[in-house]
Motif scaffolding. Sequence first.
Motif, PDB file in Angstrom:
ATOM      1  N   PHE A   1       0.937  -1.265  -0.011  1.00  0.00           N
ATOM      2  CA  PHE A   1       0.027   0.015  -0.010  1.00  0.00           C
ATOM      3  C   PHE A   1       0.832   1.326   0.116  1.00  0.00           C
ATOM      4  CE2 PHE A   1      -2.436  -3.513   2.154  1.00  0.00           C
ATOM      5  CZ  PHE A   1      -3.353  -3.499   1.408  1.00  0.00           C
ATOM      6  N   GLY A   2       2.027   1.079  -0.207  1.00  0.00           N
ATOM      7  CA  GLY A   2       3.277   2.378  -0.115  1.00  0.00           C
ATOM      8  C   GLY A   2       4.082   2.443   1.071  1.00  0.00           C
ATOM      9  N   TYR A   3       4.454   3.472   1.447  1.00  0.00           N
ATOM     10  CA  TYR A   3       5.011   3.707   2.525  1.00  0.00           C
ATOM     11  C   TYR A   3       4.666   3.366   3.686  1.00  0.00           C
ATOM     12  CZ  TYR A   3       8.784   6.081  -0.133  1.00  0.00           C
ATOM     13  OH  TYR A   3       9.970   6.356  -0.974  1.00  0.00           O
ATOM     14  N   ASN A   4       5.312   2.557   4.695  1.00  0.00           N
ATOM     15  CA  ASN A   4       4.352   2.151   6.159  1.00  0.00           C
ATOM     16  C   ASN A   4       5.589   2.276   6.983  1.00  0.00           C
ATOM     17  OD1 ASN A   4       3.539   0.991   8.243  1.00  0.00           O
ATOM     18  ND2 ASN A   4       2.530  -0.709   7.107  1.00  0.00           N
ATOM     19  N   PRO A   5       5.852   3.425   7.690  1.00  0.00           N
ATOM     20  CA  PRO A   5       6.849   3.658   8.763  1.00  0.00           C
ATOM     21  C   PRO A   5       6.883   2.482   9.889  1.00  0.00           C
ATOM     22  CG  PRO A   5       5.290   5.163   8.922  1.00  0.00           C
ATOM     23  CD  PRO A   5       4.942   4.507   7.858  1.00  0.00           C
ATOM     24  N   THR A   6       5.526   1.826  10.036  1.00  0.00           N
ATOM     25  CA  THR A   6       5.445   1.049  11.071  1.00  0.00           C
ATOM     26  C   THR A   6       6.051  -0.519  10.951  1.00  0.00           C
ATOM     27  OG1 THR A   6       3.337   0.270  10.616  1.00  0.00           O
ATOM     28  CG2 THR A   6       3.177   2.170  11.816  1.00  0.00           C
ATOM     29  N   LEU A   7       6.750  -0.585   9.627  1.00  0.00           N
ATOM     30  CA  LEU A   7       6.964  -1.885   9.320  1.00  0.00           C
ATOM     31  C   LEU A   7       8.228  -2.283  10.115  1.00  0.00           C
ATOM     32  CD1 LEU A   7       6.547  -2.171   5.547  1.00  0.00           C
ATOM     33  CD2 LEU A   7       5.335  -3.302   7.531  1.00  0.00           C
ATOM     34  N   ASN A   8       8.616  -3.430  10.424  1.00  0.00           N
ATOM     35  CA  ASN A   8       9.950  -4.022  11.103  1.00  0.00           C
ATOM     36  C   ASN A   8      10.861  -4.321  10.067  1.00  0.00           C
ATOM     37  OD1 ASN A   8       9.116  -6.357  10.430  1.00  0.00           O
ATOM     38  ND2 ASN A   8       8.057  -6.517  12.664  1.00  0.00           N
ATOM     39  N   ILE A   9      12.053  -4.512  10.329  1.00  0.00           N
ATOM     40  CA  ILE A   9      13.164  -5.034   9.405  1.00  0.00           C
ATOM     41  C   ILE A   9      12.786  -6.319   8.950  1.00  0.00           C
ATOM     42  CG2 ILE A   9      15.465  -5.977   9.221  1.00  0.00           C
ATOM     43  CD1 ILE A   9      16.379  -3.740  10.962  1.00  0.00           C
ATOM     44  N   GLU A  10      11.954  -6.887   9.686  1.00  0.00           N
ATOM     45  CA  GLU A  10      11.589  -8.549   9.111  1.00  0.00           C
ATOM     46  C   GLU A  10      10.858  -8.628   7.831  1.00  0.00           C
ATOM     47  OE1 GLU A  10      13.388  -9.120  13.222  1.00  0.00           O
ATOM     48  OE2 GLU A  10      11.724  -7.769  12.259  1.00  0.00           O
ATOM     49  N   SER A  11       9.860  -7.420   7.796  1.00  0.00           N
ATOM     50  CA  SER A  11       9.076  -7.107   6.842  1.00  0.00           C
ATOM     51  C   SER A  11       9.498  -6.641   5.808  1.00  0.00           C
ATOM     52  CB  SER A  11       7.639  -6.497   7.234  1.00  0.00           C
ATOM     53  OG  SER A  11       7.089  -7.316   8.264  1.00  0.00           O
ATOM     54  N   SER A  12      10.368  -5.245   6.248  1.00  0.00           N
ATOM     55  CA  SER A  12      10.903  -4.368   5.163  1.00  0.00           C
ATOM     56  C   SER A  12      11.745  -5.152   4.317  1.00  0.00           C
ATOM     57  CB  SER A  12      11.502  -3.105   5.995  1.00  0.00           C
ATOM     58  OG  SER A  12      11.982  -2.206   4.978  1.00  0.00           O
ATOM     59  N   SER A  13      12.683  -5.944   5.093  1.00  0.00           N
ATOM     60  CA  SER A  13      13.845  -6.478   4.200  1.00  0.00           C
ATOM     61  C   SER A  13      13.433  -7.509   3.222  1.00  0.00           C
ATOM     62  CB  SER A  13      14.530  -7.341   5.340  1.00  0.00           C
ATOM     63  OG  SER A  13      14.025  -8.534   5.862  1.00  0.00           O
ATOM     64  N   LEU A  14      11.987  -7.908   3.228  1.00  0.00           N
ATOM     65  CA  LEU A  14      11.510  -8.912   1.910  1.00  0.00           C
ATOM     66  C   LEU A  14      11.447  -8.079   0.817  1.00  0.00           C
ATOM     67  CD1 LEU A  14       8.715 -10.666   3.994  1.00  0.00           C
ATOM     68  CD2 LEU A  14      11.033 -11.433   3.422  1.00  0.00           C
ATOM     69  N   ASN A  15      11.717  -6.910   0.874  1.00  0.00           N
ATOM     70  CA  ASN A  15      11.746  -5.807  -0.518  1.00  0.00           C
ATOM     71  C   ASN A  15      13.198  -5.820  -1.036  1.00  0.00           C
ATOM     72  OD1 ASN A  15       8.788  -4.906  -0.726  1.00  0.00           O
ATOM     73  ND2 ASN A  15       9.335  -3.694   1.263  1.00  0.00           N
ATOM     74  N   ARG A  16      13.974  -6.320  -0.422  1.00  0.00           N
ATOM     75  CA  ARG A  16      15.291  -6.422  -0.780  1.00  0.00           C
ATOM     76  C   ARG A  16      15.633  -7.426  -1.986  1.00  0.00           C
ATOM     77  NH1 ARG A  16      17.139  -1.546   0.628  1.00  0.00           N
ATOM     78  NH2 ARG A  16      19.120  -2.271  -0.435  1.00  0.00           N
ATOM     79  N   ASP A  17      16.533  -7.074  -2.908  1.00  0.00           N
ATOM     80  CA  ASP A  17      16.365  -8.069  -4.044  1.00  0.00           C
ATOM     81  C   ASP A  17      17.406  -9.207  -3.833  1.00  0.00           C
ATOM     82  OD1 ASP A  17      18.999  -6.463  -3.983  1.00  0.00           O
ATOM     83  OD2 ASP A  17      18.918  -6.179  -6.063  1.00  0.00           O
ATOM     84  N   LEU A  18      18.676  -9.148  -3.122  1.00  0.00           N
ATOM     85  CA  LEU A  18      19.309 -10.424  -3.354  1.00  0.00           C
ATOM     86  C   LEU A  18      19.749 -10.415  -1.653  1.00  0.00           C
ATOM     87  CD1 LEU A  18      21.518  -9.817  -6.327  1.00  0.00           C
ATOM     88  CD2 LEU A  18      19.862 -11.623  -6.047  1.00  0.00           C
ATOM     89  N   THR A  19      20.261 -11.451  -1.201  1.00  0.00           N
ATOM     90  CA  THR A  19      20.582 -11.824   0.094  1.00  0.00           C
ATOM     91  C   THR A  19      21.705 -10.798   0.589  1.00  0.00           C
ATOM     92  OG1 THR A  19      21.734 -13.512  -0.327  1.00  0.00           O
ATOM     93  CG2 THR A  19      19.451 -14.047   0.342  1.00  0.00           C
ATOM     94  N   ILE A  20      22.689 -10.858  -0.372  1.00  0.00           N
ATOM     95  CA  ILE A  20      24.003 -10.139  -0.066  1.00  0.00           C
ATOM     96  C   ILE A  20      23.719  -8.567   0.005  1.00  0.00           C
ATOM     97  CG2 ILE A  20      25.405 -11.873  -1.173  1.00  0.00           C
ATOM     98  CD1 ILE A  20      25.912  -9.978  -3.446  1.00  0.00           C
ATOM     99  N   ASN A  21      22.756  -8.012  -0.469  1.00  0.00           N
ATOM    100  CA  ASN A  21      22.257  -6.694  -0.481  1.00  0.00           C
ATOM    101  C   ASN A  21      21.240  -6.387   0.780  1.00  0.00           C
ATOM    102  OD1 ASN A  21      23.821  -6.129  -2.572  1.00  0.00           O
ATOM    103  ND2 ASN A  21      22.262  -6.375  -3.939  1.00  0.00           N
ATOM    104  N   SER A  22      20.993  -7.548   1.733  1.00  0.00           N
ATOM    105  CA  SER A  22      20.091  -7.232   2.668  1.00  0.00           C
ATOM    106  C   SER A  22      20.572  -7.413   4.001  1.00  0.00           C
ATOM    107  CB  SER A  22      18.946  -8.506   2.459  1.00  0.00           C
ATOM    108  OG  SER A  22      19.361  -9.784   2.869  1.00  0.00           O
ATOM    109  N   ILE A  23      21.746  -6.890   4.170  1.00  0.00           N
ATOM    110  CA  ILE A  23      22.556  -7.166   5.337  1.00  0.00           C
ATOM    111  C   ILE A  23      22.339  -5.642   5.968  1.00  0.00           C
ATOM    112  CG2 ILE A  23      24.732  -7.410   6.639  1.00  0.00           C
ATOM    113  CD1 ILE A  23      25.481  -9.141   4.250  1.00  0.00           C
ATOM    114  N   TYR A  24      21.607  -5.355   7.263  1.00  0.00           N
ATOM    115  CA  TYR A  24      21.491  -4.165   7.625  1.00  0.00           C
ATOM    116  C   TYR A  24      22.665  -3.851   8.787  1.00  0.00           C
ATOM    117  CZ  TYR A  24      16.691  -3.896   5.772  1.00  0.00           C
ATOM    118  OH  TYR A  24      15.604  -3.726   4.889  1.00  0.00           O
ATOM    119  N   PHE A  25      23.067  -2.355   8.598  1.00  0.00           N
ATOM    120  CA  PHE A  25      24.148  -1.920   9.527  1.00  0.00           C
ATOM    121  C   PHE A  25      23.635  -0.597  10.226  1.00  0.00           C
ATOM    122  CE2 PHE A  25      27.915   0.575  10.278  1.00  0.00           C
ATOM    123  CZ  PHE A  25      28.372   0.127  11.299  1.00  0.00           C
TER     124      PHE A  25
END
Length: 428
Positions: free
Chosen positions: A85-109
């Motif tokens: 539905f668009g931007y959702n500031p309440t999303l956690n990393i678990e949900s947000s990270s699913l939008n990343r393309d590849l696993t090597i680009n999904s590491i959060y620092f």
Amino acid sequence: MYMKLANEINQMSGTLYIVGGAVRDFYLFNTPIKNNTNIDIEILNITEKKLEDLLDTLGRWNLVGSTYKVYLLDNLEITLPRDNFGYNPTLNIESSSLNRDLTINSIYFNPITNEVIDLHNGLEDIKNKRLEYVSKDTFLDDPLRLLRTIELGGRLNFTLSKKLKETLKNNFHLINSVPKERIMLELEKILLTHKKPSKTFRLLDSVGGIRVLFPNLDISKSIVQNPIYHPEGDVFTHTLMTLDILEIKKRTLDIMIALLFHDIGKNHTHSSNFKGHTRVSRDMFLEVIKKFTNNKKLIRSSSNLIFYHATPLILMLNNKVNKITVRKLATRVDLEKLIFVYRADLLGRSKIDNSWEESQLNKIQEIYNEIKNELTPIINGNHLISWGYQNKRNYRKILKFLYNLQLEEKFILEEEAKKICSNIYKNV
């Protein structure tokens, strides 16, 4: 800048994470994050309005993208978490990270706490030099990812997981929905920055990408050449070999594009021993390139290089490598770039003795270095006016005629040209 932004976000009860290539390259090459040209930022628990108000205080920023907006500030590319539905500031990393393309680009620092969050085993995939998607459901949200994955795999020399490879194979046709400008940017990366572009094109071919993006190159796999001159075999193999010859610092986009398409005309001229293939290749290229770019300067230069790419060999075989022929050729095409194209074409074969051609090519280069400052026309319209020629409709024809004589060393002084012109004007 990212530390200042992180601290400001922290004061607003939000959290800033660095994610994507900057984190990947830190673990892969030990490249400090601050040294990365582009740093991907994801911010949680902050609304669009609050983020934009904050960015106003930090400098000039831009908003790009239509479906998924990206805020650009200096070398930062900032996004907010999103769902269907668009931007959702309440999303956690678990949900947000699913939008990343590849696993090597999904590491959060987190640069404030130094916390590393790796939910999709990206660090393990970096260690194993493997590409894997984060989520099949979201991977295809942006079809450009199909080509970006190939570009990244070729650049890093990573393998594709079985699941990822099947996804690319089954869906690569979706790349046709991507704007040509975005596709061209990925091709530029491959042609200009990959040490071995041929390996990346082979990877692209393994998922059916050559057939989709470059159908004429795909056909060229079946066009076998004379083994005396091309022991490597088919035109496709030869084409890919030419892409690896030039050092990265010597490559320009028009040269590399010319090499990519220089022999596609052989698809239609193989029954006549490829006679006339340079013209056919040029004409086919002018149609094909519209799929990738509207850059007129690039198209003009590449098409010219394609058309003349065999001319040095014609001069060699006819014993016409001399100042006059080199001078004339230099007025039709960028000769320095043509020499690069010919050298790549020459060396882009299996091992055969190329010493004679290389010596002749070096001779062309030496002659060009000697005469390149002699290409400016000695005679111009002002001379014709001063000589009393009043019919300006004939000026172009007269100047072209005199310029050809100049290239043939028929005169070097203005007075000599004036005398020639007075003798032949009535015939011009």
